[in-house]
Write a protein that holds these residues in place. Structure first.
Motif, short mmCIF file in Angstrom:
data_model
loop_
_atom_site.label_atom_id
_atom_site.label_comp_id
_atom_site.label_asym_id
_atom_site.label_seq_id
_atom_site.Cartn_x
_atom_site.Cartn_y
_atom_site.Cartn_z
N LYS A 49 -10.90 4.14 3.45
CA LYS A 49 -11.82 3.01 3.50
C LYS A 49 -11.07 1.73 3.20
O LYS A 49 -10.06 1.74 2.48
CB LYS A 49 -12.93 3.18 2.47
CG LYS A 49 -14.09 4.04 2.91
CD LYS A 49 -15.24 3.91 1.92
CE LYS A 49 -16.49 4.63 2.40
NZ LYS A 49 -17.66 4.32 1.57
N CYS A 50 -11.58 0.62 3.73
CA CYS A 50 -10.96 -0.68 3.46
C CYS A 50 -12.02 -1.76 3.56
O CYS A 50 -12.73 -1.84 4.57
CB CYS A 50 -9.83 -0.95 4.45
SG CYS A 50 -8.93 -2.50 4.17
N ALA A 91 -8.99 -5.35 -0.05
CA ALA A 91 -8.10 -6.43 0.36
C ALA A 91 -8.55 -7.74 -0.29
O ALA A 91 -9.68 -8.18 -0.10
CB ALA A 91 -8.12 -6.57 1.88
N TYR A 108 -9.11 0.91 -0.14
CA TYR A 108 -8.36 -0.34 -0.26
C TYR A 108 -9.34 -1.49 -0.42
O TYR A 108 -10.33 -1.58 0.30
CB TYR A 108 -7.51 -0.59 0.99
CG TYR A 108 -6.37 0.38 1.18
CD1 TYR A 108 -5.27 0.35 0.32
CD2 TYR A 108 -6.39 1.33 2.19
CE1 TYR A 108 -4.23 1.25 0.48
CE2 TYR A 108 -5.36 2.22 2.36
CZ TYR A 108 -4.28 2.18 1.51
OH TYR A 108 -3.24 3.07 1.66
N LEU A 146 -3.50 -4.56 7.19
CA LEU A 146 -3.90 -3.55 6.21
C LEU A 146 -5.03 -2.69 6.77
O LEU A 146 -5.03 -1.46 6.57
CB LEU A 146 -4.35 -4.22 4.91
CG LEU A 146 -4.82 -3.27 3.81
CD1 LEU A 146 -3.69 -2.36 3.34
CD2 LEU A 146 -5.40 -4.03 2.63
N LEU A 147 -5.99 -3.31 7.43
CA LEU A 147 -7.11 -2.57 8.00
C LEU A 147 -6.62 -1.53 9.01
O LEU A 147 -7.10 -0.39 9.03
CB LEU A 147 -8.08 -3.54 8.67
CG LEU A 147 -9.36 -2.94 9.28
CD1 LEU A 147 -10.20 -2.25 8.21
CD2 LEU A 147 -10.17 -4.03 9.98
N TYR A 163 -4.82 -9.43 6.68
CA TYR A 163 -5.83 -8.41 6.41
C TYR A 163 -5.91 -7.39 7.53
O TYR A 163 -6.03 -6.18 7.28
CB TYR A 163 -7.20 -9.05 6.20
CG TYR A 163 -8.33 -8.05 6.20
CD1 TYR A 163 -8.43 -7.09 5.19
CD2 TYR A 163 -9.28 -8.03 7.22
CE1 TYR A 163 -9.44 -6.15 5.18
CE2 TYR A 163 -10.31 -7.09 7.22
CZ TYR A 163 -10.38 -6.16 6.20
OH TYR A 163 -11.39 -5.22 6.21
N ALA A 188 -5.10 1.31 7.07
CA ALA A 188 -6.16 2.11 6.45
C ALA A 188 -6.81 3.04 7.46
O ALA A 188 -7.04 4.22 7.18
CB ALA A 188 -7.21 1.19 5.82
N ALA A 211 0.83 -1.20 0.00
CA ALA A 211 0.00 0.00 0.00
C ALA A 211 0.87 1.25 0.00
O ALA A 211 0.58 2.22 -0.71
CB ALA A 211 -0.92 -0.01 1.22
#
Length: 366
Positions: free
Chosen positions: A235-236, A206, A204, A225-226, A222, A229, A125
């Motif tokens: 947003k994800c 995922a 994003y 990444l969350l 995940y 974000a 990212a």
């Protein structure tokens, strides 16, 4: 009113697989970098249960949903802002999109190569974010010297534009996207002329392992990444591109059984399309009747005459009023006749701000 969202990401993260599932267009999905060179474009309906209910009430000859446009753009690599890989082409394609959906790989698979050699969604990212920031920074730093003298001489609005660009430059140098800043109405006008990549709405997507599709709380990849974000105010959402591509090939009855096996109520793509619709700042109003029930896309905050103009310019030019009832009020009443009797059908004028779910009959005279 067209919605255009660009699907971006590093090579081999599942962009084209996701695009195929969204549009059933059969875009090339291959296990090597730059399988997508020319951008693929496809249209997809915006899922909306309200339109289905209205169609069952009116039994029209035709039912027309709102649509989103998705563009599958070539994979990005480090150095894209300097022309590496297909960088220049990538940046050119993304400028024409209204929003950016970044697909990030959140699954391990030894059979699918990763351009960076390992699965690390936060690193991935940051790679794309930095390339977009560098592209915007180059644009800003080319413009600042050209306007600096005019700003010092106070020529026209040059001081305002110069101050705006310096503020944006500072944010970009600190690796902050343009969308993280707030702007006045006058600044927005200048901002729109530059078409900065990092000013676009961003989300994003995922691409997770199918094992976690029903519950992502135990998916550590995940969750990383969350967290990122949330920290960057983005947003994800999570989907499995492979599962979605399988679902896209099934009929409705088979889809229900397939989803039940995975413990989910609807395809992840439904959520993706709705979230994209919201990301772009769009809402829906409806027109109903025996000939057609239709969902119309409008920008949040638009007035009734502007929304009328989406149907036809004559509707806006000769606008008189908008006969309006909310979807919820119509459902409570059970029919338009009963809604009228209950005083829930309103006559709105030129200053009315249309709301999501309004059912409208425009009155006009040309």
């Amino acid at each position: 009113m067209a919605l255009t969202a660009g699907i971006v990401g590093l090579p081999n993260v599942g962009k084209s697989t996701l695009f195929n599932a969204i549009t059933k267009a059969g875009a090339l999905a291959a296990n090597y970098p730059f399988a997508t060179i020319e951008p693929n474009v496809g249209m997809v309906e915006v899922p909306d249960e309200r339109l289905k209910v209205l169609s069952s009430m009116y039994n029209p000859k035709k039912t027309t949903p709102a649509v989103c446009e998705f563009t599958d753009i070539a994979g990005l690599v480090k150095g894209a802002s300097k022309g590496e890989g297909l960088g220049n082409q990538f940046l050119g394609n993304i400028r024409s999109c209204d929003a950016i959906l970044e697909v990030v790989r959140c699954f391990e698979d030894s059979n699918v190569t990763h351009v960076e050699g390992s699965v690390d969604p936060v690193r991935d990212a940051k790679i794309i974010n930095l390339e977009l920031i560098l592209a915007d920074l180059e644009q800003v730093q080319k413009r600042i010297p050209k306007i600096e003298k005019k700003a010092q001489s106070k020529v026209d609005d040059a001081p305002l534009e110069y101050a705006l660009l310096k503020r944006i430059e500072e944010a970009l140098l600190n690796e902050l996207p343009v969308r993280s800043l707030t702007f006045s109405e006058q600044e927005e006008k200048y901002l729109n002329t530059y078409c900065f990549l990092t000013a676009k709405p961003f989300m994003y997507v995922a691409n997770i392992k199918e094992d976690y599709i029903a519950d992502q709380t135990n998916d550590k990849i995940y969750q990383a990444l969350l967290k990122y974000a949330n920290e960057t105010n983005a947003k994800c959402i999570a989907i499995s591109a492979e599962i979605e591509s399988e679902i896209a090939m099934l009929d409705d009855d088979e889809k229900e059984m397939f989803l039940a096996d995975y413990g989910v109520k609807e395809p992840g793509l439904n959520k993706l399309v709705r979230e994209t619709y919201d990301l772009l700042g769009y809402q829906t109003y409806f027109t109903t009747g025996p000939d057609e029930c239709r969902a119309w896309t409008f920008k949040k905050g638009m007035l009734a005459p502007e929304c009328a103009g989406i149907i036809h310019t004559d509707f806006q030019r000769g606008f008189i009023r908008a006969e309006t009832v909310s979807y919820d009020d119509l459902m409570k009443s059970g029919s338009m006749i009963k809604a009228r009797e209950a005083g829930l059908v309103r006559q709105e004028g030129k200053d009315y701000v249309v709301k999501d779910g309004d059912i409208i009959l425009f009155k006009f005279n040309v």
